[in-house]
Design a protein around this motif. Structure first.
Motif, PDB file in Angstrom:
ATOM      1  N   GLY A 168      -5.964  -3.579  -8.489  1.00 46.96           N
ATOM      2  CA  GLY A 168      -5.744  -2.985  -7.168  1.00 46.96           C
ATOM      3  C   GLY A 168      -7.038  -2.438  -6.591  1.00 46.96           C
ATOM      4  N   LYS A 192       4.166  -7.933  -9.493  1.00 45.72           N
ATOM      5  CA  LYS A 192       5.304  -7.264  -8.866  1.00 45.72           C
ATOM      6  C   LYS A 192       6.586  -8.082  -9.045  1.00 45.72           C
ATOM      7  CE  LYS A 192       4.555  -3.392  -6.492  1.00 45.72           C
ATOM      8  NZ  LYS A 192       3.987  -2.639  -7.613  1.00 45.72           N
ATOM      9  N   ARG A 193       6.438  -9.391  -8.968  1.00 42.86           N
ATOM     10  CA  ARG A 193       7.610 -10.256  -9.125  1.00 42.86           C
ATOM     11  C   ARG A 193       8.245 -10.065 -10.490  1.00 42.86           C
ATOM     12  NH1 ARG A 193       9.157 -14.676  -5.782  1.00 42.86           N
ATOM     13  NH2 ARG A 193      10.595 -15.146  -7.458  1.00 42.86           N
ATOM     14  N   CYS A 203      -9.375  -5.175  -5.594  1.00 43.15           N
ATOM     15  CA  CYS A 203      -8.876  -5.839  -4.394  1.00 43.15           C
ATOM     16  C   CYS A 203      -9.280  -5.055  -3.151  1.00 43.15           C
ATOM     17  CB  CYS A 203      -7.358  -5.957  -4.508  1.00 43.15           C
ATOM     18  SG  CYS A 203      -6.681  -7.034  -3.268  1.00 43.15           S
ATOM     19  N   GLY A 218       2.175   2.853  -7.944  1.00 49.15           N
ATOM     20  CA  GLY A 218       2.830   1.935  -7.031  1.00 49.15           C
ATOM     21  C   GLY A 218       4.049   1.241  -7.590  1.00 49.15           C
ATOM     22  N   GLN A 219       4.523   1.713  -8.691  1.00 51.03           N
ATOM     23  CA  GLN A 219       5.708   1.048  -9.241  1.00 51.03           C
ATOM     24  C   GLN A 219       6.954   1.897  -8.980  1.00 51.03           C
ATOM     25  OE1 GLN A 219       4.239   0.546 -13.175  1.00 51.03           O
ATOM     26  NE2 GLN A 219       2.706  -0.864 -12.326  1.00 51.03           N
ATOM     27  N   CYS A 255      -0.771 -11.369   1.172  1.00 48.88           N
ATOM     28  CA  CYS A 255      -1.298 -12.678   0.770  1.00 48.88           C
ATOM     29  C   CYS A 255      -1.236 -13.652   1.938  1.00 48.88           C
ATOM     30  CB  CYS A 255      -0.500 -13.255  -0.396  1.00 48.88           C
ATOM     31  SG  CYS A 255      -0.877 -12.454  -1.948  1.00 48.88           S
ATOM     32  N   LEU A 309      -1.523  -9.388  -8.130  1.00 46.49           N
ATOM     33  CA  LEU A 309      -0.678  -8.193  -7.976  1.00 46.49           C
ATOM     34  C   LEU A 309       0.741  -8.592  -7.591  1.00 46.49           C
ATOM     35  CD1 LEU A 309      -3.022  -5.677  -6.113  1.00 46.49           C
ATOM     36  CD2 LEU A 309      -2.158  -5.526  -8.457  1.00 46.49           C
ATOM     37  N   TYR A 310       0.808  -9.589  -6.701  1.00 46.68           N
ATOM     38  CA  TYR A 310       2.128 -10.050  -6.268  1.00 46.68           C
ATOM     39  C   TYR A 310       2.900 -10.623  -7.457  1.00 46.68           C
ATOM     40  CZ  TYR A 310       5.710 -12.941  -4.127  1.00 46.68           C
ATOM     41  OH  TYR A 310       6.905 -13.528  -3.805  1.00 46.68           O
ATOM     42  N   PRO A 320       5.891   2.838  -2.663  1.00 47.50           N
ATOM     43  CA  PRO A 320       7.126   2.056  -2.515  1.00 47.50           C
ATOM     44  C   PRO A 320       8.308   2.904  -2.056  1.00 47.50           C
ATOM     45  CG  PRO A 320       6.549   2.367  -4.821  1.00 47.50           C
ATOM     46  CD  PRO A 320       5.401   2.878  -4.039  1.00 47.50           C
ATOM     47  N   LEU A 375      -4.855 -10.236  -4.851  1.00 41.86           N
ATOM     48  CA  LEU A 375      -3.562  -9.942  -4.223  1.00 41.86           C
ATOM     49  C   LEU A 375      -2.459 -10.789  -4.850  1.00 41.86           C
ATOM     50  CD1 LEU A 375      -4.314  -9.640  -0.388  1.00 41.86           C
ATOM     51  CD2 LEU A 375      -3.283  -7.901  -1.849  1.00 41.86           C
ATOM     52  N   ALA A 376      -2.798 -12.069  -5.083  1.00 41.91           N
ATOM     53  CA  ALA A 376      -1.813 -12.967  -5.680  1.00 41.91           C
ATOM     54  C   ALA A 376      -1.431 -12.485  -7.072  1.00 41.91           C
ATOM     55  CB  ALA A 376      -2.367 -14.389  -5.725  1.00 41.91           C
ATOM     56  N   ARG A 386       6.735  -5.730  -3.603  1.00 41.86           N
ATOM     57  CA  ARG A 386       6.650  -7.176  -3.689  1.00 41.86           C
ATOM     58  C   ARG A 386       6.514  -7.789  -2.298  1.00 41.86           C
ATOM     59  NH1 ARG A 386      11.509  -9.595  -6.757  1.00 41.86           N
ATOM     60  NH2 ARG A 386      11.996 -10.986  -5.018  1.00 41.86           N
ATOM     61  N   ALA A 413     -10.388 -11.366  -2.918  1.00 41.41           N
ATOM     62  CA  ALA A 413      -9.312 -10.448  -2.557  1.00 41.41           C
ATOM     63  C   ALA A 413      -7.965 -11.166  -2.592  1.00 41.41           C
ATOM     64  CB  ALA A 413      -9.565  -9.868  -1.171  1.00 41.41           C
ATOM     65  N   LEU A 414      -7.950 -12.390  -2.076  1.00 41.39           N
ATOM     66  CA  LEU A 414      -6.697 -13.139  -2.057  1.00 41.39           C
ATOM     67  C   LEU A 414      -6.208 -13.411  -3.473  1.00 41.39           C
ATOM     68  CD1 LEU A 414      -4.472 -14.609  -0.554  1.00 41.39           C
ATOM     69  CD2 LEU A 414      -5.914 -16.643  -0.470  1.00 41.39           C
ATOM     70  N   SER A 457       1.666  -0.640  -0.419  1.00 39.91           N
ATOM     71  CA  SER A 457       2.455  -1.031  -1.589  1.00 39.91           C
ATOM     72  C   SER A 457       2.376   0.008  -2.696  1.00 39.91           C
ATOM     73  CB  SER A 457       1.985  -2.399  -2.107  1.00 39.91           C
ATOM     74  OG  SER A 457       0.779  -2.248  -2.825  1.00 39.91           O
ATOM     75  N   TYR A 458       1.431   0.954  -2.557  1.00 41.86           N
ATOM     76  CA  TYR A 458       1.352   2.028  -3.555  1.00 41.86           C
ATOM     77  C   TYR A 458       2.299   3.179  -3.232  1.00 41.86           C
ATOM     78  CZ  TYR A 458      -2.397  -0.254  -5.980  1.00 41.86           C
ATOM     79  OH  TYR A 458      -3.109  -1.148  -6.730  1.00 41.86           O
ATOM     80  N   LEU A 479      -3.499  -3.371 -14.043  1.00 40.55           N
ATOM     81  CA  LEU A 479      -2.983  -3.508 -12.674  1.00 40.55           C
ATOM     82  C   LEU A 479      -3.682  -2.554 -11.723  1.00 40.55           C
ATOM     83  CD1 LEU A 479       0.832  -4.048 -13.281  1.00 40.55           C
ATOM     84  CD2 LEU A 479      -0.856  -5.683 -12.438  1.00 40.55           C
TER      85      LEU A 479
END
Lengths: 325, 333
Positions: free
Chosen positions: B56, B324-325, B59, B27-28, A22, B320-321, A313, B317-318, A15, B313-314, A310-311, B52
């Motif tokens: 990625g 992730k949240r 992106c 990536g988790q 970003c 993906l973010y 973690p 990324l947002a 995260r 890309a932005l 981020s991949y 997801l």
């Protein structure tokens, strides 16, 4: 506070990395620019268009020296980085004539390319070939156009033979204008062809067609009696002037060109493959200019790194945990 | 269409390989669950996981394309407008260095009294600038003709060429070869506009009859019109007035050249310009006469696409973010 950040990254690495990515991408949209040194060239290409350049012994395929020189210059044009300045000129007699003021190579590529393609021996305004004069004039023109590199493509043929006692003196600073003397043609002496309208060979220069010895200012005897056949106006060289009697033939005069290279501070290169010229230019000119460059890729690159990180973690998390006891 | 795309740094495209990473790593964070096998298979979860990964990958691709400097290349769009294809054949013999009064120019009074060549260059430059839809090329000549520029819209190049057209200390003899070179340029090219050869000179030269015939046939086969702007010095003869008896093509070449041009059988106009203003008027008239429909190409400047890549890309990324949240970091009972 710092500890807090570490902890948060350790706990939720993906995260935090993505958030940082970003944020890093935001400045990209402001079009950030930074002056960075970039290699750009400013080159005057001068091609010898005298008739000896019609000898077909240049390059791997044995094509006309002039055609090969044109190919080499066109190839070099294609490889010059955008932002480079280029002018094209030709040499014959004792003079160099530039076709136009320097132009940026990418924006004006098509006209530059076609101008080179159409350089022709028929454009010669006189048939003499005083190579030393021509090269010095080329350097002078290059300097006048505020270019820093000269590429002079020639076979070094001098015609008629020059009097070594009356050679021009190089009055520039050696190396002030850098660059390359590119020798084209073979080292074996060849007959110089005569061409018709369609560039077919209709014959060759014969010994009696060419001046075989220098005539200008050759009289240096103190007494007329010392020289057989001397005539002040008609035969200042005497009855049996020294000469090689091969002046109707032509070979690449490497020795002469190397000598000239030494005097002028240029590099001599025997051009045997057209791709050599672009390479030699890259090596022999080190001119860097500060150009306002787009640095968006720097931000994007960092964002990419963070995204990739981020991949992983677990790995990132372990990095930030380490500091903690 | 693909060929219209270009990259500033194509080598960067190798980084596209990194786009495969999301296929290998998800990536988790892995959370242990005591009874994983008891959990039901969830199609939505699976789809989300793949979505997801896909985001990625996209992106990475967007970032790499942006870094490689993706752009639309400069292109040309064909248009039909009014204009002509004009090959300028410019005299740069030694006499063009004189002013209109026939005096050699001293460097002190250049401003009021330009040389004929300088005046011609300036007026031509202005003319070219005013005619954006024309294609213009340049040939110069003194003892021999020199091909300088092909027909082009490149105004900067035309200016650069005119600027460096200096007079050579040589005679005016190659007018026939200059015209021949201009006609030769048209040879074999499709006629997409009105062709005009614009001869600008301050003198004439005798052309032998064999060459005359050859040039006449070339003019006919290339469908080119001719305009001659004769820059006349104060003491030079007029091309319109028949010289006195005893004068022939050798002593009054201008008049005879004009007479010959009239027999070409193609549209021909002649102008005498005795000063820079007359020169300008003559060119304006040429422009008016040769304003015919013609094809021309308009340059479309290169367009940066990297910005679009970065924006994409932005956005990704947002996303993906955001995903992730929403990830949980521990099981809640």
């Amino acid at each position: 506070m710092k500890q807090g950040w570490r902890l948060r990254i350790a706990q939720a690495p993906g995260r935090m990395l993505l958030l940082a990515a970003c944020i890093l991408m935001l400045p990209v949209f402001l079009h950030p620019q930074l002056p960075l040194p970039r290699k750009v060239f400013s080159v005057g290409f001068v091609i010898d268009i005298t008739q000896s350049m019609n000898v077909r012994d240049a390059g791997p395929g044995g094509i006309a020296r002039l055609a090969f020189a044109r190919q080499a210059v066109r190839d070099a044009l294609r490889h010059l980085p955008c932002g480079s300045l280029v002018s094209i000129g030709m040499f014959t007699e004792r003079d160099v004539s530039m076709l136009f003021k320097p132009m940026e190579v990418c924006a004006h590529f098509s006209v530059l390319d076609e101008a080179v393609e159409r350089l022709d021996w028929r454009m010669a305004w006189a048939a003499d070939s005083f190579i030393t004069h021509g090269l010095y004039r080329g350097i002078e023109e290059t300097r006048k156009l505020k270019l820093d590199t000269l590429v002079f493509l020639t076979d070094g043929q001098q015609a008629p033979p020059a009097n070594p006692r009356y050679m021009p003196v190089f009055d520039g600073k050696p190396g002030e204008v850098g660059g390359i003397i590119a020798g084209v043609g073979g080292l074996q002496r060849q007959a110089i062809p005569k061409l018709d309208e369609n560039d077919n060979i209709t014959g060759y220069w014969l010994p009696e067609d060419a001046m075989q010895f220098a005539t200008f200012g050759m009289s240096h005897v103190q007494s007329v009696l010392e020289m057989e056949g001397y005539h002040g106006r008609n035969a200042p060289h005497g009855a049996h002037p020294e000469g090689s009697y091969t002046e109707h033939m032509s070979a690449l005069d490497e020795k002469g060109l190397q000598e000239l290279a030494k005097i002028t501070g240029l590099h001599y290169l025997h051009l045997q493959d057209k791709a050599q010229l672009a390479d030699a230019l890259r090596q022999n000119t080190l001119h860097r200019q500060w150009v306002a460059s787009d640095i968006r890729p720097v931000f994007a690159g960092l964002a990419l790194l963070l995204l990739l990180a981020s991949y992983f973690p677990a790995f990132i998390s372990s990095l930030f945990k380490k500091g903690k006891p | 269409m693909i060929s219209a795309l270009g990259f500033d740094a194509p080598a960067v495209l190798w980084l596209l390989v990194l786009g495969l990473l999301p296929l290998w790593r998800h990536g988790q964070s892995i959370l242990r669950h005591p009874a994983m096998l008891l959990m039901p298979e969830d199609r939505w979860s699976r789809t989300l996981a793949w979505a997801l990964r896909l985001i990625g990958m996209l992106c990475v691709v967007a970032l790499v394309l942006g870094m490689a400097g993706l752009h639309l290349r400069q292109s040309e769009v064909e248009r039909v407008g009014h204009g002509a294809h004009i090959m300028v054949v410019l005299d740069r013999s030694a006499s063009m260095n004189d002013d209109f009064a026939g005096k050699y120019i001293q460097s002190t009074d250049v401003a009021q009294n330009p040389s004929k060549l300088k005046a011609a260059r300036e007026v031509l430059a202005k003319f070219i600038e005013s005619r954006q839809q024309d294609l213009v090329g340049l040939i110069t000549f003194s003892t021999s003709p020199v091909f300088v520029l092909p027909l082009t819209h490149d105004q900067v190049a035309l200016k650069a060429a005119l600027d460096s057209a200096e007079a050579q200390g040589m005679g005016f003899t190659a007018v026939a070869r200059g015209l021949g070179m201009a006609l030769d340029y048209f040879k074999g090219k499709p006629v997409t506009g009105a062709r005009l050869i614009l001869l600008v000179s301050d003198g004439g030269a005798h052309i032998d009859s064999q060459t005359q015939d050859r040039i006449r046939s070339w003019f006919a086969s290339e469908h080119a019109a001719l305009a001659w702007i004769y820059i006349r010095g104060t003491n030079s003869p007029s091309i319109f007035v028949q010289p006195g008896e005893g004068d022939d093509a050798a002593s009054a070449p201008e008049y005879f050249l004009h007479e010959y041009f009239k027999t070409l059988g193609v549209p021909y106009q002649a102008y005498e310009a005795e000063n820079p203003r007359a020169l300008e008027a003559a060119l304006r008239d040429v422009g008016k006469m040769h304003n015919l429909p013609s094809h021309y190409f308009e340059k479309q400047p290169r367009r940066d696409l990297a910005g679009i890549c970065y924006a994409a890309a932005l956005l990704l990324l947002a996303l993906l973010y955001g995903a992730k949240r929403m990830e949980i970091s521990q099981w809640h009972a």
